[in-house]
Design a protein around this motif. Structure first.
Motif, PDB file in Angstrom:
ATOM      1  N   PRO A 144       0.846  -1.206   0.089  1.00  0.00           N
ATOM      2  CA  PRO A 144      -0.058   0.001   0.062  1.00  0.00           C
ATOM      3  C   PRO A 144       0.922   1.164   0.102  1.00  0.00           C
ATOM      4  N   PRO A 145       0.384   2.370  -0.522  1.00  0.00           N
ATOM      5  CA  PRO A 145       0.969   3.505  -0.597  1.00  0.00           C
ATOM      6  C   PRO A 145       1.138   4.185   0.735  1.00  0.00           C
ATOM      7  N   ALA A 146       2.178   4.854   1.172  1.00  0.00           N
ATOM      8  CA  ALA A 146       2.183   5.779   2.204  1.00  0.00           C
ATOM      9  C   ALA A 146       1.012   6.744   2.339  1.00  0.00           C
ATOM     10  N   VAL A 147       0.838   7.161   3.686  1.00  0.00           N
ATOM     11  CA  VAL A 147      -0.584   8.020   3.870  1.00  0.00           C
ATOM     12  C   VAL A 147      -0.557   9.152   3.108  1.00  0.00           C
ATOM     13  N   PRO A 148       0.647   9.989   2.779  1.00  0.00           N
ATOM     14  CA  PRO A 148       0.908  11.134   2.104  1.00  0.00           C
ATOM     15  C   PRO A 148       0.339  10.899   0.631  1.00  0.00           C
ATOM     16  N   ASP A 149       0.705   9.909   0.017  1.00  0.00           N
ATOM     17  CA  ASP A 149       0.447   9.546  -1.139  1.00  0.00           C
ATOM     18  C   ASP A 149      -1.051   8.983  -1.336  1.00  0.00           C
ATOM     19  N   ALA A 150      -1.585   8.397  -0.265  1.00  0.00           N
ATOM     20  CA  ALA A 150      -3.205   7.893  -0.354  1.00  0.00           C
ATOM     21  C   ALA A 150      -3.749   9.261  -0.369  1.00  0.00           C
ATOM     22  N   LEU A 151      -3.337  10.274   0.420  1.00  0.00           N
ATOM     23  CA  LEU A 151      -4.030  11.585   0.707  1.00  0.00           C
ATOM     24  C   LEU A 151      -3.977  12.191  -0.893  1.00  0.00           C
ATOM     25  N   LEU A 152      -3.015  12.177  -1.556  1.00  0.00           N
ATOM     26  CA  LEU A 152      -3.016  12.798  -3.004  1.00  0.00           C
ATOM     27  C   LEU A 152      -3.915  12.086  -4.046  1.00  0.00           C
ATOM     28  N   PHE A 153      -3.808  10.779  -3.765  1.00  0.00           N
ATOM     29  CA  PHE A 153      -5.017   9.873  -4.649  1.00  0.00           C
ATOM     30  C   PHE A 153      -6.433  10.455  -4.209  1.00  0.00           C
ATOM     31  N   GLY A 154      -6.612  10.648  -2.861  1.00  0.00           N
ATOM     32  CA  GLY A 154      -7.678  11.172  -2.584  1.00  0.00           C
ATOM     33  C   GLY A 154      -8.199  12.348  -3.259  1.00  0.00           C
TER      34      GLY A 154
END
Length: 208
Positions: A144-154
């Motif tokens: 899974p991607p890191a949280v900052p990357d998941a936020l960017l996806f969002g």
């Protein structure tokens, strides 16, 4: 590179620096990115529709410091939607200036009809295209991607930029994207939801 910077580059992946979305959607996405940075820094949280400052110590980044000062100075205003609207008015210029200071964009002035307009153009097209390329590659990895990357996806999804990232991706990548956003930490998940709602409302109002 910080969240709002990467969002800006995904939204302006163009040799002339033109936005892929209408300005209100870009502004809201960038405003959410700036708030998201402060959540990641541990300085604010988002809950029940409100933004709350939990650490007033100035962050290292100058723009993040400015945004935090605004939140502290206008503490009577806590609504996430209010802050998305307010910050969204200037976020594109603020983030573009940060990218210009970092050597990613070049500030360009042009004079037309006795009026000077300011734009921001990429210095290196590969650097501008990299965030979208990087995000697409992350969805192909098993971890899974890191949280900052998941936020960017969002934020990319909330603003309607998914096609810019997943234009060549298969069904598996689309499925993974749909799983990532609901798994965000609660403050970031709520921030993304408010950003998506604000973008939708702006589109319905027909804002430019």
């Amino acid at each position: 590179m910080l969240t709002a910077d990467e969002f800006y580059l995904v939204a302006h992946n163009d040799s002339r620096g033109r936005a892929k979305l209408h300005s209100s959607a870009v502004g809201i996405g960038l405003a959410a990115g700036l708030l998201g940075e402060l959540v990641l820094f541990g300085q604010i949280t988002v809950s029940a529709g409100n933004v709350t400052v939990v650490d007033r110590r100035p962050p290292a980044d100058a723009l993040a410091h400015t945004v935090l000062d605004q939140l502290v100075g206008e503490s009577q205003h806590q609504s996430v939607r209010t802050w998305l609207s307010f910050l969204g008015q200037t976020a594109a210029t603020s983030v573009a200036e940060r990218l210009a200071r970092a050597g990613v964009l070049r500030r360009q002035e042009s004079r037309r009809l006795l009026r000077t307009t300011v734009g921001y153009v990429p210095i290196d097209l590969n650097a501008v295209a990299w965030p979208a390329t990087r995000l697409r590659a992350l969805l192909d990895r098993p971890e899974p991607p890191a949280v900052p990357d998941a936020l960017l996806f969002g934020l990319v999804s909330a603003a309607g930029l998914t096609r810019e990232v997943l234009w060549s991706a298969g069904p598996r990548a689309h499925h993974r994207l749909g799983v990532l956003i609901p798994a965000l930490p609660p403050p970031l998940k709520e921030l993304v939801a408010h950003a998506e709602a604000a973008v939708g409302a702006a589109v319905l109002r027909g804002k430019p």
